[in-house]
Design a protein around this motif. Sequence first.
Motif, PDB file in Angstrom:
ATOM      1  N   GLU A  55       0.823  -1.203   0.000  1.00 57.00           N
ATOM      2  CA  GLU A  55       0.000   0.000   0.000  1.00 57.00           C
ATOM      3  C   GLU A  55       0.861   1.258   0.000  1.00 57.00           C
ATOM      4  O   GLU A  55       0.430   2.319  -0.430  1.00 57.00           O
ATOM      5  CB  GLU A  55      -0.919   0.001   1.222  1.00 57.00           C
ATOM      6  CG  GLU A  55      -2.007   1.056   1.196  1.00 57.00           C
ATOM      7  CD  GLU A  55      -2.992   0.879   0.068  1.00 57.00           C
ATOM      8  OE1 GLU A  55      -3.505   1.888  -0.416  1.00 57.00           O
ATOM      9  OE2 GLU A  55      -3.229  -0.281  -0.348  1.00 57.00           O
ATOM     10  N   ASN A  56       2.087   1.123   0.483  1.00 54.99           N
ATOM     11  CA  ASN A  56       3.011   2.257   0.532  1.00 54.99           C
ATOM     12  C   ASN A  56       4.195   1.997  -0.396  1.00 54.99           C
ATOM     13  O   ASN A  56       4.982   1.081  -0.167  1.00 54.99           O
ATOM     14  CB  ASN A  56       3.529   2.460   1.960  1.00 54.99           C
ATOM     15  CG  ASN A  56       2.448   2.938   2.900  1.00 54.99           C
ATOM     16  OD1 ASN A  56       2.188   4.118   3.032  1.00 54.99           O
ATOM     17  ND2 ASN A  56       1.785   1.991   3.552  1.00 54.99           N
ATOM     18  N   LYS A  57       4.298   2.795  -1.432  1.00 48.60           N
ATOM     19  CA  LYS A  57       5.429   2.680  -2.339  1.00 48.60           C
ATOM     20  C   LYS A  57       6.716   3.035  -1.599  1.00 48.60           C
ATOM     21  O   LYS A  57       6.733   3.934  -0.764  1.00 48.60           O
ATOM     22  CB  LYS A  57       5.250   3.602  -3.541  1.00 48.60           C
ATOM     23  CG  LYS A  57       4.088   3.224  -4.451  1.00 48.60           C
ATOM     24  CD  LYS A  57       4.353   1.912  -5.155  1.00 48.60           C
ATOM     25  CE  LYS A  57       3.238   1.576  -6.131  1.00 48.60           C
ATOM     26  NZ  LYS A  57       3.468   0.287  -6.826  1.00 48.60           N
ATOM     27  N   LEU A  58       7.780   2.318  -1.891  1.00 44.63           N
ATOM     28  CA  LEU A  58       9.053   2.588  -1.237  1.00 44.63           C
ATOM     29  C   LEU A  58       9.567   3.967  -1.624  1.00 44.63           C
ATOM     30  O   LEU A  58       9.602   4.325  -2.801  1.00 44.63           O
ATOM     31  CB  LEU A  58      10.085   1.525  -1.638  1.00 44.63           C
ATOM     32  CG  LEU A  58       9.810   0.098  -1.151  1.00 44.63           C
ATOM     33  CD1 LEU A  58      10.895  -0.832  -1.668  1.00 44.63           C
ATOM     34  CD2 LEU A  58       9.750   0.036   0.364  1.00 44.63           C
ATOM     35  N   LYS A  59       9.948   4.731  -0.615  1.00 47.70           N
ATOM     36  CA  LYS A  59      10.490   6.049  -0.873  1.00 47.70           C
ATOM     37  C   LYS A  59      11.933   5.935  -1.355  1.00 47.70           C
ATOM     38  O   LYS A  59      12.686   5.094  -0.877  1.00 47.70           O
ATOM     39  CB  LYS A  59      10.420   6.909   0.395  1.00 47.70           C
ATOM     40  CG  LYS A  59       9.000   7.237   0.823  1.00 47.70           C
ATOM     41  CD  LYS A  59       8.999   8.135   2.050  1.00 47.70           C
ATOM     42  CE  LYS A  59       7.575   8.487   2.451  1.00 47.70           C
ATOM     43  NZ  LYS A  59       7.547   9.373   3.644  1.00 47.70           N
ATOM     44  N   PHE A 112     -10.105  -2.237  13.413  1.00 42.55           N
ATOM     45  CA  PHE A 112      -8.812  -2.211  12.731  1.00 42.55           C
ATOM     46  C   PHE A 112      -8.989  -1.624  11.335  1.00 42.55           C
ATOM     47  O   PHE A 112      -9.967  -1.905  10.648  1.00 42.55           O
ATOM     48  CB  PHE A 112      -8.223  -3.621  12.626  1.00 42.55           C
ATOM     49  CG  PHE A 112      -8.019  -4.285  13.953  1.00 42.55           C
ATOM     50  CD1 PHE A 112      -6.835  -4.134  14.648  1.00 42.55           C
ATOM     51  CD2 PHE A 112      -9.031  -5.053  14.520  1.00 42.55           C
ATOM     52  CE1 PHE A 112      -6.651  -4.737  15.880  1.00 42.55           C
ATOM     53  CE2 PHE A 112      -8.857  -5.660  15.759  1.00 42.55           C
ATOM     54  CZ  PHE A 112      -7.657  -5.499  16.436  1.00 42.55           C
ATOM     55  N   LYS A 113      -8.022  -0.824  10.942  1.00 43.43           N
ATOM     56  CA  LYS A 113      -8.096  -0.189   9.630  1.00 43.43           C
ATOM     57  C   LYS A 113      -6.698  -0.058   9.059  1.00 43.43           C
ATOM     58  O   LYS A 113      -5.761   0.289   9.766  1.00 43.43           O
ATOM     59  CB  LYS A 113      -8.754   1.192   9.749  1.00 43.43           C
ATOM     60  CG  LYS A 113      -8.985   1.887   8.416  1.00 43.43           C
ATOM     61  CD  LYS A 113      -9.685   3.219   8.621  1.00 43.43           C
ATOM     62  CE  LYS A 113      -9.928   3.928   7.293  1.00 43.43           C
ATOM     63  NZ  LYS A 113     -10.618   5.229   7.499  1.00 43.43           N
ATOM     64  N   LEU A 143      -7.559   1.114  15.478  1.00 43.64           N
ATOM     65  CA  LEU A 143      -6.120   0.895  15.403  1.00 43.64           C
ATOM     66  C   LEU A 143      -5.705   0.930  13.938  1.00 43.64           C
ATOM     67  O   LEU A 143      -6.078   0.068  13.151  1.00 43.64           O
ATOM     68  CB  LEU A 143      -5.747  -0.453  16.028  1.00 43.64           C
ATOM     69  CG  LEU A 143      -4.265  -0.855  15.978  1.00 43.64           C
ATOM     70  CD1 LEU A 143      -3.396   0.207  16.643  1.00 43.64           C
ATOM     71  CD2 LEU A 143      -4.043  -2.216  16.641  1.00 43.64           C
ATOM     72  N   ILE A 144      -4.966   1.977  13.590  1.00 41.46           N
ATOM     73  CA  ILE A 144      -4.485   2.136  12.219  1.00 41.46           C
ATOM     74  C   ILE A 144      -3.192   1.346  12.059  1.00 41.46           C
ATOM     75  O   ILE A 144      -2.248   1.519  12.831  1.00 41.46           O
ATOM     76  CB  ILE A 144      -4.244   3.615  11.889  1.00 41.46           C
ATOM     77  CG1 ILE A 144      -5.489   4.452  12.195  1.00 41.46           C
ATOM     78  CG2 ILE A 144      -3.832   3.771  10.429  1.00 41.46           C
ATOM     79  CD1 ILE A 144      -6.694   4.095  11.377  1.00 41.46           C
ATOM     80  N   MET A 145      -3.142   0.479  11.059  1.00 44.38           N
ATOM     81  CA  MET A 145      -1.987  -0.395  10.862  1.00 44.38           C
ATOM     82  C   MET A 145      -1.600  -0.448   9.391  1.00 44.38           C
ATOM     83  O   MET A 145      -2.436  -0.242   8.518  1.00 44.38           O
ATOM     84  CB  MET A 145      -2.298  -1.819  11.356  1.00 44.38           C
ATOM     85  CG  MET A 145      -2.730  -1.933  12.790  1.00 44.38           C
ATOM     86  SD  MET A 145      -3.261  -3.612  13.181  1.00 44.38           S
ATOM     87  CE  MET A 145      -1.779  -4.557  12.781  1.00 44.38           C
ATOM     88  N   SER A 198     -10.269  -7.327   8.292  1.00 47.42           N
ATOM     89  CA  SER A 198     -10.076  -5.873   8.344  1.00 47.42           C
ATOM     90  C   SER A 198      -9.159  -5.375   7.234  1.00 47.42           C
ATOM     91  O   SER A 198      -8.866  -4.179   7.157  1.00 47.42           O
ATOM     92  CB  SER A 198      -9.486  -5.477   9.705  1.00 47.42           C
ATOM     93  OG  SER A 198     -10.303  -5.925  10.772  1.00 47.42           O
ATOM     94  N   LYS A 199      -8.657  -6.287   6.399  1.00 47.23           N
ATOM     95  CA  LYS A 199      -7.772  -5.976   5.276  1.00 47.23           C
ATOM     96  C   LYS A 199      -6.440  -5.410   5.728  1.00 47.23           C
ATOM     97  O   LYS A 199      -5.772  -4.688   4.985  1.00 47.23           O
ATOM     98  CB  LYS A 199      -8.451  -5.020   4.304  1.00 47.23           C
ATOM     99  CG  LYS A 199      -9.701  -5.607   3.665  1.00 47.23           C
ATOM    100  CD  LYS A 199     -10.330  -4.669   2.658  1.00 47.23           C
ATOM    101  CE  LYS A 199     -11.563  -5.285   2.028  1.00 47.23           C
ATOM    102  NZ  LYS A 199     -12.201  -4.380   1.056  1.00 47.23           N
ATOM    103  N   VAL A 200      -6.059  -5.723   6.959  1.00 50.88           N
ATOM    104  CA  VAL A 200      -4.724  -5.369   7.460  1.00 50.88           C
ATOM    105  C   VAL A 200      -3.722  -6.411   6.977  1.00 50.88           C
ATOM    106  O   VAL A 200      -2.560  -6.100   6.704  1.00 50.88           O
ATOM    107  CB  VAL A 200      -4.717  -5.272   8.995  1.00 50.88           C
ATOM    108  CG1 VAL A 200      -3.311  -5.125   9.512  1.00 50.88           C
ATOM    109  CG2 VAL A 200      -5.571  -4.093   9.450  1.00 50.88           C
ATOM    110  N   LEU A 201      -4.177  -7.654   6.863  1.00 53.42           N
ATOM    111  CA  LEU A 201      -3.393  -8.735   6.267  1.00 53.42           C
ATOM    112  C   LEU A 201      -4.036  -9.137   4.955  1.00 53.42           C
ATOM    113  O   LEU A 201      -5.248  -9.328   4.900  1.00 53.42           O
ATOM    114  CB  LEU A 201      -3.329  -9.952   7.206  1.00 53.42           C
ATOM    115  CG  LEU A 201      -2.613  -9.800   8.551  1.00 53.42           C
ATOM    116  CD1 LEU A 201      -2.641 -11.113   9.308  1.00 53.42           C
ATOM    117  CD2 LEU A 201      -1.180  -9.334   8.360  1.00 53.42           C
ATOM    118  N   VAL A 202      -3.219  -9.271   3.916  1.00 52.92           N
ATOM    119  CA  VAL A 202      -3.714  -9.679   2.613  1.00 52.92           C
ATOM    120  C   VAL A 202      -2.918 -10.902   2.169  1.00 52.92           C
ATOM    121  O   VAL A 202      -1.703 -10.836   2.021  1.00 52.92           O
ATOM    122  CB  VAL A 202      -3.579  -8.554   1.570  1.00 52.92           C
ATOM    123  CG1 VAL A 202      -4.104  -9.024   0.208  1.00 52.92           C
ATOM    124  CG2 VAL A 202      -4.330  -7.313   2.032  1.00 52.92           C
TER     125      VAL A 202
END
Length: 206
Positions: A55-59, A112-113, A143-145, A198-202
């Motif tokens: 979800e987060n592209k590597l900076k 969870f989100k 809980l934001i993860m 919760s889509k925290v683990l895919v």
Amino acid sequence: MMFVQFTMLTLLLENQIPFIVLEGIFECTISKFDQTAILIDVIHAVLEHVNPFKENKLKRTFSSNTTRHHHHNHHILSLLHQCYEYQDAKSSEFSNSRFPSAVELDRAGVSFKRARDTEWPLVMEVKLRRFPYFSFSWGKPTLIMPELDINDFTELVLRNLIAYEQFSANVTQYITSYAMAMDMLIDTQEDIAKLVESKVLVNHIG
């Protein structure tokens, strides 16, 4: 298949070689066939492919200049670790007391989100919904993860990043802290199911 095997080998802690050696190999191989190719771009593409936090592209926290000036301290695994660093991170210690699991937190009213568009891909924070026009909080906490993508690379990437943190001086243990937090949250298959729901683990392993 060969690319998968190559990627897995380049991330093993015991296979890390100084960046200056990688540059020499690159110039003797790929550069001869494609003079426009840049080693850092190739490495970044490989790291993006195995990044478990999709979800987060590597900076791009590194460049050819930074690696060239610190080639004795840089290798592929250290460059990946740099992508997860956070400038404003604060050191903390885990409590020895037992932390509730995901199911227990859910029963207590915590939702969870997955984190979206955060400055730090490993962010974990509790947020309370604030009632409009008032200063007090309302509703159950969330809980934001980070979203963790479970694929063929995930265990290898996390294990070797943790090993790198444990055996390197002056390296902040971001991945180790994340792994410890997840270990606290997950005790049973029900905890995993809750985080998947919760889509925290895919899960992408079938």
